[in-house]
Design a protein around this motif. Sequence first.
Motif, short mmCIF file in Angstrom:
data_model
loop_
_atom_site.label_atom_id
_atom_site.label_comp_id
_atom_site.label_asym_id
_atom_site.label_seq_id
_atom_site.Cartn_x
_atom_site.Cartn_y
_atom_site.Cartn_z
N MET A 1 0.83 -1.19 0.00
CA MET A 1 0.00 0.00 0.00
C MET A 1 0.88 1.25 0.00
SD MET A 1 -1.38 0.00 3.94
CE MET A 1 -1.78 1.70 4.26
N ALA A 2 0.35 2.29 -0.60
CA ALA A 2 1.09 3.56 -0.62
C ALA A 2 0.74 4.36 0.63
CB ALA A 2 0.75 4.35 -1.86
N LEU A 3 1.59 5.31 0.95
CA LEU A 3 1.41 6.07 2.18
C LEU A 3 1.52 7.56 1.87
CD1 LEU A 3 1.07 5.00 5.08
CD2 LEU A 3 3.51 5.34 5.40
N GLY A 4 0.62 8.37 2.47
CA GLY A 4 0.74 9.83 2.35
C GLY A 4 1.67 10.32 3.44
N HIS A 5 1.95 11.64 3.45
CA HIS A 5 2.84 12.11 4.53
C HIS A 5 2.07 12.17 5.83
CE1 HIS A 5 1.31 16.22 4.79
NE2 HIS A 5 1.26 16.23 3.47
N ASN A 6 2.83 11.99 6.93
CA ASN A 6 2.20 11.92 8.24
C ASN A 6 1.56 13.25 8.60
OD1 ASN A 6 1.43 11.40 10.79
ND2 ASN A 6 3.49 11.17 11.63
N ASP A 7 0.25 13.22 8.68
CA ASP A 7 -0.51 14.45 8.88
C ASP A 7 -0.68 14.80 10.35
OD1 ASP A 7 -3.88 15.51 8.34
OD2 ASP A 7 -2.05 16.63 7.96
N ASN A 8 -0.17 13.91 11.23
CA ASN A 8 -0.50 14.10 12.65
C ASN A 8 0.39 15.10 13.38
OD1 ASN A 8 -2.47 12.18 12.37
ND2 ASN A 8 -1.04 10.51 12.81
N ALA A 9 1.55 15.34 12.84
CA ALA A 9 2.50 16.11 13.64
C ALA A 9 3.24 17.15 12.82
CB ALA A 9 3.49 15.15 14.29
N ARG A 10 2.49 17.97 12.10
CA ARG A 10 3.20 19.01 11.33
C ARG A 10 3.81 20.03 12.29
NH1 ARG A 10 3.31 23.88 8.71
NH2 ARG A 10 3.76 23.79 6.47
N LYS A 11 5.07 20.37 12.02
CA LYS A 11 5.74 21.40 12.82
C LYS A 11 6.06 22.58 11.91
CE LYS A 11 6.12 18.67 16.40
NZ LYS A 11 5.13 18.82 17.48
N LEU A 12 6.20 23.72 12.54
CA LEU A 12 6.43 24.92 11.74
C LEU A 12 7.94 25.10 11.48
CD1 LEU A 12 4.44 27.06 10.60
CD2 LEU A 12 5.27 28.55 12.39
N ILE A 13 8.47 24.25 10.64
CA ILE A 13 9.88 24.33 10.27
C ILE A 13 10.00 25.32 9.11
CG2 ILE A 13 11.88 22.99 9.47
CD1 ILE A 13 10.81 22.19 12.25
N PRO A 14 10.99 26.21 9.16
CA PRO A 14 11.04 27.25 8.10
C PRO A 14 11.23 26.66 6.71
CG PRO A 14 12.87 27.51 9.64
CD PRO A 14 12.08 26.34 10.11
N ARG A 15 10.71 27.36 5.74
CA ARG A 15 10.96 26.99 4.35
C ARG A 15 12.42 27.31 4.04
NH1 ARG A 15 6.49 24.16 3.38
NH2 ARG A 15 4.61 25.43 3.34
N TRP A 16 12.94 26.64 3.03
CA TRP A 16 14.30 26.96 2.59
C TRP A 16 14.24 27.19 1.09
CZ3 TRP A 16 19.05 23.15 2.72
CH2 TRP A 16 20.20 23.86 2.42
N ARG A 17 14.21 28.47 0.74
CA ARG A 17 14.13 28.85 -0.67
C ARG A 17 15.36 29.68 -1.01
NH1 ARG A 17 8.81 30.62 1.49
NH2 ARG A 17 7.22 29.25 0.61
N SER A 18 15.36 30.22 -2.22
CA SER A 18 16.45 31.14 -2.57
C SER A 18 16.30 32.36 -1.67
CB SER A 18 16.35 31.55 -4.03
OG SER A 18 15.26 32.42 -4.19
#
Lengths: 496, 335
Positions: A1-18
């Motif tokens: 079976m395929a798995l989605g990302h774990n939706d239970n524990a999102r943390k506010l980690i900063p984005r890393w862009r240009s």
Amino acid sequence: MALGHNDNARKLIPRWRSPASTVVLEMPTTPKGPLGPDAAASLAQKLEEWRAHPNPGTRGDLLSAAVVFGANDVVAEVRASDPPNSSTTEAIAQLLQIPDANDDAPIRRDERVLIRHARSHLALEPRDPLRWMELSRALTIVGSRHRASRAMRVALLQAPRCRIVLRSAARLAVHEGEPERARSILNNSGLLDRDPWLLATEISVTSLMEKTSTWMKRAQRLVESERFAPRDLSELAAALGTEERESGSTRNARKLFERALRDPTENVVAQAMWASRNGVNIAVPQETWAATRGRYEAESLSSYFGGDWRASLRATEQWFADEPFSRRPSIQASYVSAVALEEYAQSVEFARRGLIANPSDFTLRNNLAFALAHLGQLKEAEQHLLLASKVASSSLERVVVAATAGLLALRSGDIEGGSRAYEAAEAGAARDEFLTLSVRAFRALERLGVGQLVSTEELTGLLEALRKWRRPESRALYSRLARALRTWSLPFDDAM
Amino acid sequence: MDLDTGWHVDGMVARPAGATGGCFSDAYRVSRADGAQGFLKALDFSRALDVPDPVPWFQAFTTAYLFERDILAACDARRLDRIVRSIAHGYADVDQTPLLGRVPYIIFERAEQDVGSALILVGTVDLAWRLRSLHHVATALFQLHQNGIAHQDVKASNVLLFKSAGSKVADLGCASVRGGSAPRDGLAFAGDPAHAAPEGLYGYVDPEWNVRRIGCDAYHLGSLLVFLFSQASMTALLYAGIPEPMRPEHGVKFEEALPHLQTAFSSAVATVETAFPTEVKSDLSAIVRELCYPDPRERGRTRKHLERIGPLTMQRYVTRFDFLARRAEALVRRA
């Protein structure tokens, strides 16, 4: 079976862009007002001189002033008057073009080109911390972890008090599975007591380590103070709100999220959406939603929760272009492509791209095996499943490996082996009602896929059970089972 | 009109002479009976009538005039031959109006044109000419610095061309004097914002005079080099590379913006290089990298000598521009 990302524990980690995208998307800017009297007078004088004596000197002087004062109309006027064989080289003319501030769609660039470009610049001018940081990001995207860390270390040495560098360094450490190092980078900056952006990151990173930050009280005081603009406090309030939710205080969490949403970054909007699905009674106001630039993850989640798989996938692709090294968008895209849309080639593509920067990620490896199996590439699928099983550490991951092994066995004609693997998966999932249901649904779908008979009672039972769960995953499985029933011309209630 | 210093006013110069000390001036062509030609800068007190608060205006106006007059006299006394000389100064009685009828003026030696206007001859104005001009400007700055003066507003329109003497630097209205006080000392940057060093735009004032003032002149010299080859100031090229929210008008601090300036600088130099002739490309790029480096505390250091700490001096740029100009001149002679 395929798995989605774990939706239970999102943390506010900063984005890393240009660096440019980071400041454009994160920093508040006030709309440009009219020029001040001195600037206007200076520009008018230069314009007058240029019109009276149009020569390269007056032209260059005027153009330089127009760029510095942001007088785009004057820049356009001067450029329009350029003779065809203007002595200004095209490269300089290009550089002086003022970019469209509203054009913030993420552009997927070739990282190899970015790496070459950054290295050639740094060879000539090594004192450029943001370029070292960009080099680190590009190296992370292509999976060159050791070099990426080295480049980031140089960036940190050159700009040890630069917020963007510190947050990116923390993000890299989290990506490398070293939140402890991320925390120490932030604490060593000596800026946590005065920078809410860094403090927000510290709290989230500490939470990832399943600990409570020692800066919580300071953070609360900062949020309550009026010292900072709402945008500057947005991530800190959302990080605190996430912690409050974790500790069960959803009322406090709601208040903090309300504060965070006064002038949020897109990351905060995504966090608020996640929180609203996880026990916090909060809604993102429509005008906030509309005004939030770069909200790809939030769009992806919103469409996903609403069951609009196509829209979700489109937004996830943008999210992936925005953060090509992150495992989460590629997991999400590979999952939606395979499970909801049954577009396995696309799922394979997303999983492969995600694995470049995350070669030992269990979910991506498993999803790749799952999609490959559906495409009939069983040998390669087996290899990836083997790799996935080697990194499987949690009971959930072991259940998933067993279920995917069941799929592979059924697809290779080993009906008995397939049944055994699915039964093992069901047994492993026994304590988790939804996981058990998912394993059963995937098994039923697979059995139908290989032409095995599945009783109408079993199918309708599964549909009934899936209907009770208001989760996007159950909705995707429900649709697929419903389609299968339709194929067999069996009566069912189409509405979930 | 005849002046008491023996000069005759021939006519007004159409092009405005520009602002001086926040005040206004007019320019005239003047000549003397012996055939000497001059350029007269007259300070127009009557503009005070248009100013809402004339008292501080008068104060700034007279301070700026006296400062420029005295500093020019000092330059003349010390024989700084790369600074445009003031030949005379005095008052012209233009009418009987009390106070406003007496116009203070300074007469300068008259140039052919400024460097920027000379660029109209691009194609015929050769590399050797540009490099020699830069050599002269570097010499002018070196002469000023040796005497404790920083110019603060070097740009193409303030570099004047003389038939026999080559380039000289004009307009000391924004200058700063080591250990002394100047009308514009209180400002983060004294000159034209279109050519200002980045630290000035962000309001950063280094406590050391050398870093603050010599650093600014060094930046201007590098920016002039960029201008002579690209017709854009380094400030404009830097500005174009800074993300909008990091621009000074949003109240960003210099330390906060510096990493972005460093990246914009590296990109700007790489772009400007495309405008440099191949034979001097690496030399000029290296000079721009040293002179225009966005952090004034590290300005003048080379990539290979990042740790070298010593006072920034124009002497080595005088030598380098002279060497490059000689090489280019030799090429012209051989051609």
